[in-house]
Design a protein around this motif. Sequence first.
Motif, PDB file in Angstrom:
ATOM      1  N   ARG A   1       0.839  -1.194   0.000  1.00  0.00           N
ATOM      2  CA  ARG A   1       0.000   0.000   0.000  1.00  0.00           C
ATOM      3  C   ARG A   1       0.876   1.247   0.000  1.00  0.00           C
ATOM      4  N   LEU A   2       1.988   1.225   0.694  1.00  0.00           N
ATOM      5  CA  LEU A   2       2.922   2.345   0.693  1.00  0.00           C
ATOM      6  C   LEU A   2       3.411   2.613  -0.730  1.00  0.00           C
ATOM      7  N   VAL A   3       3.715   1.566  -1.451  1.00  0.00           N
ATOM      8  CA  VAL A   3       4.139   1.703  -2.845  1.00  0.00           C
ATOM      9  C   VAL A   3       3.004   2.296  -3.670  1.00  0.00           C
ATOM     10  N   GLY A   4       1.812   1.796  -3.480  1.00  0.00           N
ATOM     11  CA  GLY A   4       0.657   2.309  -4.214  1.00  0.00           C
ATOM     12  C   GLY A   4       0.405   3.785  -3.961  1.00  0.00           C
ATOM     13  N   ARG A   5       0.644   4.221  -2.753  1.00  0.00           N
ATOM     14  CA  ARG A   5       0.435   5.631  -2.418  1.00  0.00           C
ATOM     15  C   ARG A   5       1.451   6.530  -3.124  1.00  0.00           C
ATOM     16  N   HIS A   6       2.577   5.984  -3.504  1.00  0.00           N
ATOM     17  CA  HIS A   6       3.611   6.759  -4.192  1.00  0.00           C
ATOM     18  C   HIS A   6       3.665   6.468  -5.694  1.00  0.00           C
ATOM     19  N   ALA A   7       2.808   5.595  -6.162  1.00  0.00           N
ATOM     20  CA  ALA A   7       2.884   5.133  -7.551  1.00  0.00           C
ATOM     21  C   ALA A   7       2.608   6.215  -8.579  1.00  0.00           C
TER      22      ALA A   7
ATOM     23  N   ALA B   1      11.861  -0.044  -6.189  1.00  0.00           N
ATOM     24  CA  ALA B   1      11.892  -1.379  -6.802  1.00  0.00           C
ATOM     25  C   ALA B   1      10.488  -1.938  -7.005  1.00  0.00           C
ATOM     26  N   ALA B   2       9.660  -1.849  -5.990  1.00  0.00           N
ATOM     27  CA  ALA B   2       8.323  -2.443  -6.079  1.00  0.00           C
ATOM     28  C   ALA B   2       7.417  -1.695  -7.045  1.00  0.00           C
ATOM     29  N   SER B   3       7.652  -0.404  -7.241  1.00  0.00           N
ATOM     30  CA  SER B   3       6.784   0.367  -8.134  1.00  0.00           C
ATOM     31  C   SER B   3       6.872  -0.120  -9.575  1.00  0.00           C
ATOM     32  N   GLN B   4       7.952  -0.802  -9.913  1.00  0.00           N
ATOM     33  CA  GLN B   4       8.099  -1.352 -11.261  1.00  0.00           C
ATOM     34  C   GLN B   4       7.115  -2.495 -11.516  1.00  0.00           C
ATOM     35  N   PHE B   5       6.568  -3.064 -10.466  1.00  0.00           N
ATOM     36  CA  PHE B   5       5.688  -4.220 -10.592  1.00  0.00           C
ATOM     37  C   PHE B   5       4.244  -3.921 -10.210  1.00  0.00           C
ATOM     38  N   MET B   6       3.920  -2.634 -10.045  1.00  0.00           N
ATOM     39  CA  MET B   6       2.563  -2.254  -9.660  1.00  0.00           C
ATOM     40  C   MET B   6       1.592  -2.467 -10.812  1.00  0.00           C
ATOM     41  N   ARG B   7       0.417  -2.971 -10.471  1.00  0.00           N
ATOM     42  CA  ARG B   7      -0.681  -3.079 -11.433  1.00  0.00           C
ATOM     43  C   ARG B   7      -1.573  -1.851 -11.270  1.00  0.00           C
ATOM     44  N   PRO B   8      -2.298  -1.472 -12.295  1.00  0.00           N
ATOM     45  CA  PRO B   8      -3.181  -0.303 -12.182  1.00  0.00           C
ATOM     46  C   PRO B   8      -4.181  -0.392 -11.029  1.00  0.00           C
ATOM     47  N   ASP B   9      -4.631  -1.593 -10.688  1.00  0.00           N
ATOM     48  CA  ASP B   9      -5.603  -1.736  -9.602  1.00  0.00           C
ATOM     49  C   ASP B   9      -4.973  -1.610  -8.218  1.00  0.00           C
TER      50      ASP B   9
ATOM     51  N   LEU C   1      -2.975   1.027  -7.421  1.00  0.00           N
ATOM     52  CA  LEU C   1      -2.723   2.436  -7.139  1.00  0.00           C
ATOM     53  C   LEU C   1      -3.658   2.927  -6.047  1.00  0.00           C
ATOM     54  N   SER C   2      -3.147   3.724  -5.165  1.00  0.00           N
ATOM     55  CA  SER C   2      -3.990   4.401  -4.187  1.00  0.00           C
ATOM     56  C   SER C   2      -3.437   5.811  -4.040  1.00  0.00           C
ATOM     57  N   GLY C   3      -4.308   6.771  -4.010  1.00  0.00           N
ATOM     58  CA  GLY C   3      -3.863   8.154  -3.945  1.00  0.00           C
ATOM     59  C   GLY C   3      -3.710   8.773  -5.325  1.00  0.00           C
ATOM     60  N   GLY C   4      -4.013   8.039  -6.365  1.00  0.00           N
ATOM     61  CA  GLY C   4      -3.936   8.560  -7.719  1.00  0.00           C
ATOM     62  C   GLY C   4      -4.229   7.445  -8.699  1.00  0.00           C
ATOM     63  N   THR C   5      -4.634   7.799  -9.885  1.00  0.00           N
ATOM     64  CA  THR C   5      -4.996   6.774 -10.857  1.00  0.00           C
ATOM     65  C   THR C   5      -4.024   6.690 -12.021  1.00  0.00           C
ATOM     66  N   LYS C   6      -3.082   7.615 -12.097  1.00  0.00           N
ATOM     67  CA  LYS C   6      -2.082   7.516 -13.156  1.00  0.00           C
ATOM     68  C   LYS C   6      -0.785   8.148 -12.685  1.00  0.00           C
ATOM     69  N   THR C   7       0.298   7.752 -13.314  1.00  0.00           N
ATOM     70  CA  THR C   7       1.608   8.268 -12.960  1.00  0.00           C
ATOM     71  C   THR C   7       1.770   9.681 -13.493  1.00  0.00           C
ATOM     72  N   ASP C   8       2.346  10.545 -12.690  1.00  0.00           N
ATOM     73  CA  ASP C   8       2.641  11.913 -13.101  1.00  0.00           C
ATOM     74  C   ASP C   8       3.955  11.882 -13.882  1.00  0.00           C
ATOM     75  N   GLU C   9       3.874  11.695 -15.179  1.00  0.00           N
ATOM     76  CA  GLU C   9       5.055  11.538 -16.026  1.00  0.00           C
ATOM     77  C   GLU C   9       5.880  12.815 -16.116  1.00  0.00           C
ATOM     78  N   GLY C  10       5.265  13.956 -15.922  1.00  0.00           N
ATOM     79  CA  GLY C  10       5.979  15.220 -16.068  1.00  0.00           C
ATOM     80  C   GLY C  10       6.889  15.582 -14.906  1.00  0.00           C
ATOM     81  N   ARG C  11       6.750  14.890 -13.806  1.00  0.00           N
ATOM     82  CA  ARG C  11       7.540  15.209 -12.625  1.00  0.00           C
ATOM     83  C   ARG C  11       8.515  14.086 -12.352  1.00  0.00           C
TER      84      ARG C  11
END
Length: 88
Positions: A11-17, A66-74, A76-86
């Motif tokens: 969940r920590l990873v998902g919050r930062h995903a 490391a774990a964020s490389q293996f996250m599935r879209p489902d 994610l918590s705290g956001g629904t897509k990666t902020d590619e610009g930052r």
Amino acid sequence: LYREKKGKYTRLVGRHANYNIGARAAEHWVQHMKEALKTHSKLSKDEEARIALERYFSYTAHYIVAASQFMRPDQLSGGTKTDEGRVW
């Protein structure tokens, strides 16, 4: 304590995903945390506790990277897509 309040590390990873956090950013954050520990009135005098926290912060920061490389879209918590610009 984190697990009790927020859940497992996944969940920590998902919050930062939704942030593009890499190894450089993780290390930068760890350095900030180490500096904060040095300025803390009690932890600055407790070497054992400070070292344990530094290890925990380092593990956690790099685990997120490391774990964020293996996250599935489902996962994610705290956001629904990666902020590619930052880039952190």
